[in-house]
Design a protein around this motif. Structure first.
Motif, mmCIF file in Angstrom:
data_model
loop_
_atom_site.group_PDB
_atom_site.id
_atom_site.type_symbol
_atom_site.label_atom_id
_atom_site.label_comp_id
_atom_site.label_asym_id
_atom_site.label_seq_id
_atom_site.Cartn_x
_atom_site.Cartn_y
_atom_site.Cartn_z
ATOM 1 N N ASP A 134 0.822 -1.206 0.000
ATOM 2 C CA ASP A 134 0.000 0.000 0.000
ATOM 3 C C ASP A 134 0.861 1.264 0.000
ATOM 4 O O ASP A 134 0.412 2.336 0.372
ATOM 5 N N SER A 135 2.096 1.125 -0.443
ATOM 6 C CA SER A 135 2.982 2.287 -0.507
ATOM 7 C C SER A 135 2.494 3.264 -1.565
ATOM 8 O O SER A 135 1.685 2.956 -2.423
ATOM 9 N N VAL A 136 2.995 4.478 -1.509
ATOM 10 C CA VAL A 136 2.577 5.520 -2.436
ATOM 11 C C VAL A 136 2.985 5.142 -3.851
ATOM 12 O O VAL A 136 4.137 4.802 -4.106
ATOM 13 N N LEU A 137 2.042 5.214 -4.764
ATOM 14 C CA LEU A 137 2.375 5.055 -6.175
ATOM 15 C C LEU A 137 2.867 6.402 -6.697
ATOM 16 O O LEU A 137 2.294 7.444 -6.386
ATOM 17 N N PRO A 192 2.907 9.337 -8.877
ATOM 18 C CA PRO A 192 1.924 9.847 -9.833
ATOM 19 C C PRO A 192 2.598 10.480 -11.043
ATOM 20 O O PRO A 192 3.786 10.810 -11.023
ATOM 21 N N LEU A 235 0.811 12.458 -0.640
ATOM 22 C CA LEU A 235 0.395 11.373 -1.519
ATOM 23 C C LEU A 235 -0.105 10.166 -0.743
ATOM 24 O O LEU A 235 -1.011 9.453 -1.191
ATOM 25 N N GLU A 236 0.448 9.930 0.417
ATOM 26 C CA GLU A 236 -0.033 8.831 1.253
ATOM 27 C C GLU A 236 -1.484 9.047 1.675
ATOM 28 O O GLU A 236 -2.258 8.103 1.797
ATOM 29 N N THR A 287 -3.736 11.114 -0.023
ATOM 30 C CA THR A 287 -4.666 11.429 -1.111
ATOM 31 C C THR A 287 -4.644 10.443 -2.270
ATOM 32 O O THR A 287 -5.641 10.260 -2.952
ATOM 33 N N ARG A 288 -3.489 9.869 -2.554
ATOM 34 C CA ARG A 288 -3.315 8.856 -3.602
ATOM 35 C C ARG A 288 -3.904 9.253 -4.962
ATOM 36 O O ARG A 288 -4.683 8.504 -5.551
ATOM 37 N N GLN A 290 -3.807 9.890 -9.069
ATOM 38 C CA GLN A 290 -3.090 9.306 -10.197
ATOM 39 C C GLN A 290 -2.134 10.328 -10.835
ATOM 40 O O GLN A 290 -1.189 9.952 -11.521
ATOM 41 N N GLY A 344 8.284 6.337 -3.574
ATOM 42 C CA GLY A 344 7.717 5.040 -3.951
ATOM 43 C C GLY A 344 8.777 3.975 -4.114
ATOM 44 O O GLY A 344 9.957 4.182 -3.922
#
Length: 341
Positions: A4-7, A9, A306-307, A309-310, A312, A341
């Motif tokens: 579940d780590s930050v992707l 964007p 980002l963690e 709000t996630r 794209q 990430g």
């Protein structure tokens, strides 16, 4: 890192063509084109230009015109509106403008659409030929008409079915809804459209709007939600230098909030007349969400954002007077995001 780590964007840029004190409108517009070229070189995904009116320090009042100039001066980066404020325009005109852009630059044009006026009420009155008030149904209907002109899919008994947007019909700009509240977030979800949230305007509404979009999403143009977050980020080699180049932007925000907009101050002017504690407090609801600092500071604060709000995609905003500083800021931000990430 965990699953579940930050992707990481996509990265994009929002440009307002800031007009610096002592410079011309032409200087501002040429600097915006040069900024877009630098963003393309750095691998940014898209550059959008905002629609604002009666703002002495912002030269991006005609997005369709500026989009054409940027697209002509670049090769592959997507170019679009952040956004076209639809209540200021007739849907057929927008369809023709963006149909023209799509014909000239296929697969590169974005049509970001907002429902705010992008100005004060008096200027909105002038833009709209005397019409200011709207019902809650006006924007969804105008959006539906715009999309129908592009797709040529008005019902056969609709009066507009006899109209052909030329250019426009069959054009395929990527349509986004923009918002700083939950209204457009919900509408974008229900229509299955990508959604761009203006965190730089309304940071406190970020999480509720993203939740509204995702909870209401139904497949449409998209099969799954696609959320973009616009964030004010200003980067430099040191935290101190970043704070210095953020000074004119803070001064500009205070002047707008107090009804006294003007041209963007130079760094020297901003340093000579720093905001008082009370003035800083007046703009703190927005500026407290700004990310200003070195590469390490930007990486750390963006990671935390980002963690939560996630999105794209992350769209970078920031009123930076100097072209060299603007280019350097985008370079540092790109490096910082590459480390996430």
């Amino acid at each position: 890192m965990s699953d579940d780590s930050v992707l990481r964007p996509r990265l994009s840029v929002l440009e307002l063509a800031p007009v610096v004190d002592g410079a011309s409108f032409g200087d501002a517009l040429r600097d915006t084109i040069a900024t877009a070229q630098e963003a393309e070189r750095l691998g940014y995904h898209r550059v959008w230009v905002a629609e604002h009116h009666s703002m002495p320090g912002i030269a991006s009042s005609a997005p369709a015109v500026l989009i054409g100039q940027i697209a002509a001066a670049t090769e592959s980066i997507r170019v679009g509106s952040g956004g076209v404020m639809l209540p200021n325009h007739q849907p057929l005109v927008v369809a023709e403008q963006f149909g023209t852009l799509d014909a000239l630059f296929p697969d590169r044009i974005d049509l970001g659409i907002g429902r705010a006026p992008g100005t004060d009420q008096l200027t909105a009155h002038a833009l709209r030929g005397g019409k200011v008030s709207e019902s809650v149904d006006d924007f969804p209907q105008a959006l539906a008409h715009l999309r129908a002109f592009l797709r040529d899919d008005f019902p056969i008994d609709h009066p507009y079915a006899a109209i052909t947007a030329t250019p426009g019909v069959g054009a395929d700009p990527q349509v986004w809804l923009l918002g700083s509240s939950t209204f457009s977030a919900k509408l974008a979800g229900l229509l299955g459209l990508p959604f761009a949230f203006a965190r730089h305007f309304a940071p406190q509404a970020t999480l509720p709007a993203l939740a509204e979009y995702r909870e209401n999403f139904r497949p449409g143009d998209l099969d799954s939600p696609n959320a973009m977050l616009t964030v004010t980020v200003i980067a430099a080699d040191t935290d101190e230098e970043a704070q210095r180049i953020a000074g004119p932007g803070k001064a500009a925000m205070y002047r707008v909030r107090t009804g006294n907009p003007g041209r963007l101050l130079t760094y020297e002017q901003a340093a000579a007349a720093p905001l008082t504690a009370d003035q800083e407090a007046a703009i703190a609801p927005s500026t407290s969400a700004w990310i200003v600092g070195s590469q390490e500071t930007v990486r750390r604060e963006l990671t935390e954002l980002l963690e939560r709000t996630r999105p794209q995609e992350l769209m970078i905003s920031g009123m930076v007077p100097g072209l060299d500083e603007r280019r350097r800021s985008l370079e540092i931000i790109a490096k910082a995001v590459a480390e996430i990430g």
